[in-house]
Motif scaffolding. Sequence first.
Motif, PDB file in Angstrom:
ATOM      1  N   ASP A   1     -11.364  -2.578  -0.249  1.00 19.38           N
ATOM      2  CA  ASP A   1     -10.602  -1.630   0.570  1.00 19.38           C
ATOM      3  C   ASP A   1      -9.721  -0.999  -0.384  1.00 19.38           C
ATOM      4  O   ASP A   1      -8.388  -1.680  -0.690  1.00 19.38           O
ATOM      5  CB  ASP A   1      -9.976  -1.913   1.980  1.00 19.38           C
ATOM      6  CG  ASP A   1      -9.523  -0.964   2.872  1.00 19.38           C
ATOM      7  OD1 ASP A   1      -9.176   0.217   2.349  1.00 19.38           O
ATOM      8  OD2 ASP A   1      -9.010  -1.177   3.710  1.00 19.38           O
TER       9      ASP A   1
ATOM     10  N   CYS B   1      -5.414   0.283   1.032  1.00 20.50           N
ATOM     11  CA  CYS B   1      -5.805  -0.125   2.439  1.00 20.50           C
ATOM     12  C   CYS B   1      -4.811   0.035   3.350  1.00 20.50           C
ATOM     13  O   CYS B   1      -5.039  -0.182   4.627  1.00 20.50           O
ATOM     14  CB  CYS B   1      -6.050  -1.688   2.552  1.00 20.50           C
ATOM     15  SG  CYS B   1      -4.594  -2.684   1.847  1.00 20.50           S
TER      16      CYS B   1
ATOM     17  N   SER C   1     -10.093  -2.437   6.851  1.00 18.30           N
ATOM     18  CA  SER C   1     -10.729  -3.809   6.447  1.00 18.30           C
ATOM     19  C   SER C   1     -11.078  -4.685   7.529  1.00 18.30           C
ATOM     20  O   SER C   1     -12.251  -5.326   7.717  1.00 18.30           O
ATOM     21  CB  SER C   1      -9.804  -4.502   5.482  1.00 18.30           C
ATOM     22  OG  SER C   1      -9.540  -3.828   4.259  1.00 18.30           O
TER      23      SER C   1
END
Length: 290
Positions: free
Chosen positions: A100, A103, A109
């Motif tokens: 990811d 993120c 995630s």
Amino acid sequence: MTTDALAATVQLPTQSVYQGRVADYWNAEENAVNLELGRIDDLYHHHYGIGAADRTVLDEPDPGLRKERVTAELHRLEHAQAEVLASRLGPLTPDDRVFDAGCGRGGGSVTAHLRHGCHADGVTISAKQAAFANEQARKRGIDDKVRYHHRNMLDTGLETGAYAASWNNESSMYVELDLLFAEHARLLRRGGRYVVITGCYNDTYGQASREVSLINAHYICDIHPRSEYFRAMARNRLVPVHVEDLTEATIPYWELRSEAEHLVTGIEETFLTAYKNGSFQYLMIAADRV
């Protein structure tokens, strides 16, 4: 150590003055539109929503309950977007690893892990976000499979060819696309899937519109033209297999958010104008690494 102290003491993994400014922005960011929505179920998303909005939440006569219902509906739309992205990552097993990039506070995630059971590594340039996301994973009891790292998504130091899938969810406008896609191509195994959801300016309109320039200034980003995504992918062994224009699907989210007095950030009408005049698009591209 608090996340504020951590952000202040850990050396930032930046490559330029600009990236340092981006890190400072996200270390200081406390927008209600991100935090209030995430508190509903501890899924903190840093992106926008898609799908038909339930506008009856605006008819709630009780002011306090109206705020709660509007907040919950916006969060539902944002999570729907995360699920759409996760559904495009390909067939994954619990043994697979996914990456990811950018993120944020970690909602993407977690969504991918809950859907596929896979291992996930998230990377953010913000020490504060990484610490927050790791604490959320620990509270969920999934920190053995979902981990977040204070690193630069252009130079992660993660294992070459170790990932079955990777993505950017509204984070690609903070970096040069060739550098970004080169890192994804390095991390992905052959046949691995890359997905990006992003706002991009529409080349057929001409140069970036006034509205796109205002969005850039608001978020300290640099929105890329649509065509550059495909050119940069081709230069970095990423072959598109699915392209979807999500512009119409995201407009209901922005219309509802513009009427959420407790969450507005001042950029809502700019997004709506840009989407409706055709100068700005909300795009999803899924590509395979060859």
